[in-house]
Motif scaffolding. Sequence first.
Motif, short mmCIF file in Angstrom:
data_model
loop_
_atom_site.label_atom_id
_atom_site.label_comp_id
_atom_site.label_asym_id
_atom_site.label_seq_id
_atom_site.Cartn_x
_atom_site.Cartn_y
_atom_site.Cartn_z
N SER A 50 0.54 -1.23 -0.01
CA SER A 50 0.01 -0.14 0.03
C SER A 50 0.98 1.21 -0.11
O SER A 50 0.64 2.28 -0.95
N ILE A 51 1.88 1.48 0.79
CA ILE A 51 2.70 2.62 1.03
C ILE A 51 3.90 2.41 0.10
O ILE A 51 4.42 3.64 -0.21
N LEU A 52 4.39 1.46 -0.29
CA LEU A 52 5.38 1.38 -1.31
C LEU A 52 5.19 0.09 -2.32
O LEU A 52 5.72 -0.76 -2.61
N PRO A 53 4.30 0.81 -3.18
CA PRO A 53 4.04 -0.19 -4.32
C PRO A 53 4.89 -0.54 -5.41
O PRO A 53 4.47 -1.62 -5.99
N GLN A 54 5.88 -0.06 -5.61
CA GLN A 54 7.21 -0.49 -6.35
C GLN A 54 7.80 -1.59 -5.84
O GLN A 54 8.64 -2.11 -6.42
N ALA A 55 8.02 -1.67 -4.60
CA ALA A 55 8.79 -2.50 -3.88
C ALA A 55 8.17 -4.11 -4.02
O ALA A 55 7.16 -4.56 -3.90
N ARG A 56 9.30 -4.86 -4.67
CA ARG A 56 8.93 -6.40 -5.04
C ARG A 56 9.73 -7.29 -4.07
O ARG A 56 9.08 -8.33 -3.79
N ARG A 57 11.07 -6.90 -3.70
CA ARG A 57 11.92 -7.92 -3.11
C ARG A 57 11.89 -7.47 -1.69
O ARG A 57 12.23 -6.29 -1.21
N ILE A 58 11.25 -8.30 -0.67
CA ILE A 58 11.26 -8.07 0.63
C ILE A 58 12.25 -8.65 1.59
O ILE A 58 12.43 -9.87 1.38
N GLY A 59 13.33 -7.81 1.88
CA GLY A 59 14.43 -8.50 2.77
C GLY A 59 13.74 -8.81 4.07
O GLY A 59 13.13 -7.97 4.72
N VAL A 60 14.19 -9.78 4.47
CA VAL A 60 13.77 -10.33 5.91
C VAL A 60 15.01 -10.83 6.83
O VAL A 60 15.52 -11.96 6.50
N LEU A 61 15.39 -10.27 7.87
CA LEU A 61 16.33 -10.91 8.67
C LEU A 61 15.70 -11.75 9.51
O LEU A 61 14.26 -11.67 10.19
N ALA A 115 1.36 -14.85 -2.87
CA ALA A 115 0.04 -14.63 -3.26
C ALA A 115 0.06 -13.06 -3.53
O ALA A 115 -1.03 -12.60 -4.45
N LEU A 116 0.80 -12.26 -3.20
CA LEU A 116 0.89 -11.05 -3.58
C LEU A 116 1.81 -10.59 -4.58
O LEU A 116 2.13 -9.27 -4.88
N GLU A 117 2.61 -11.51 -5.18
CA GLU A 117 3.44 -11.55 -6.42
C GLU A 117 4.76 -10.75 -5.61
O GLU A 117 5.25 -10.00 -6.20
N LEU A 118 4.94 -10.92 -4.28
CA LEU A 118 6.43 -10.35 -3.77
C LEU A 118 7.26 -11.58 -3.64
O LEU A 118 7.07 -12.88 -3.41
N GLU A 119 8.57 -10.97 -3.51
CA GLU A 119 9.86 -12.12 -3.30
C GLU A 119 10.39 -12.05 -1.83
O GLU A 119 10.59 -10.82 -1.55
N SER A 151 17.35 -5.98 -1.73
CA SER A 151 16.27 -5.72 -1.24
C SER A 151 15.42 -4.36 -1.60
O SER A 151 16.30 -3.50 -1.59
N ASP A 152 14.37 -4.38 -1.83
CA ASP A 152 13.46 -2.91 -1.94
C ASP A 152 12.93 -2.52 -0.69
O ASP A 152 12.87 -1.22 -0.64
N VAL A 153 12.87 -3.13 0.22
CA VAL A 153 12.25 -2.74 1.54
C VAL A 153 12.75 -4.12 2.69
O VAL A 153 12.66 -5.14 2.28
N LEU A 154 12.82 -3.61 3.89
CA LEU A 154 13.21 -4.70 4.82
C LEU A 154 11.90 -4.65 5.66
O LEU A 154 11.30 -3.58 6.15
N LEU A 155 11.42 -5.89 5.88
CA LEU A 155 10.11 -6.18 6.64
C LEU A 155 10.83 -6.87 8.15
O LEU A 155 11.41 -7.88 8.08
#
Length: 309
Positions: A143-154, A172-176, A198-202
């Motif tokens: 919702s807030i970062l619609p261009q982000a596709r690669r979700i970095g996770v520590l 399901a959301l077409e995210l990696e 990554s494009d964003v860190l979760l």
Amino acid sequence: MGDSSRMTFFFIHTLWRRAVLLACLLLATPAWSADILLTAADDAAGVQAFTHALAAQRPEDRITFTALKDLPAPNRLPAGTRLILLDLPGLDWRLQDPQGPPTLVLRISRLQAHQRPGVAQHARISLLWSDPPLERQLQLITSILPQARRIGVLYGAESEFLLPELRHRASALELEIVPQRWDNTIDSRPLQTLFRNSDVLLGLDDPQLYNPKTAKNLLLSSYAQQLPLVGPNAGFVRAGSLASTYSDQTDWLAVLDRLLDHPPANWPRTLYPEHFKVVANPQVARSLGIEQIDEAGVAARLAEGEKRP
């Protein structure tokens, strides 16, 4: 009117008045009330405030708080009691006894439950999760970062079990999902590796990774790489991450109010609160070149999306 008619009229009138009185009493008195017992190891101000708020919300019930140290074994509590645990010591106490009253556990994260294998086998416990749902956090990112596709996770040894579900939700959301194990939080190299890919860190709600000691390193690295950090909770947003979903006391009271209206046999084994809010850090958003986040608007859109099948 004869004596017989007058007696019949008086009898019918008396019955009618009694019926009206009974109906008024039934309307004024709840059909049933419950004995609800809250407990925690510490009788802190926040615990007392929560107890008073629940009592005000459910005046028809008998709601009391008793410190954990003053309680008998769970199997010695009245069977009709509905027990609400407000901290982990209370849960550990409850897990020692398979008997006892039906129990709602608040303020417990997925990771904390995973560390207690007995939770899954206990038939009288319902867990109300404190950490944000993974899917909801991913939806926040889209919702807030619609261009982000690669979700970095520590992740660490304790939180690795969340990765399969996270990958499933992201797919399901077409995210990696780009996972990176971080065993030594003093070593910044895993961070740098993750940020480059990554494009964003979760942030997962793992206190071994996200705590006051690691916050400075995480947040400074995020700024340096111009990589937003979402989550892991509202407290970390105040410290310097971009945004998160969260549920506050009002939301939890709404959940409890709904559950306590139903027989314990109908309580779910686990539950995330359907009511939630979004918190964002406007200073962080500006520093990352992200337009101002409409917290209420984003929360409303996420909630509407969750209502749709």
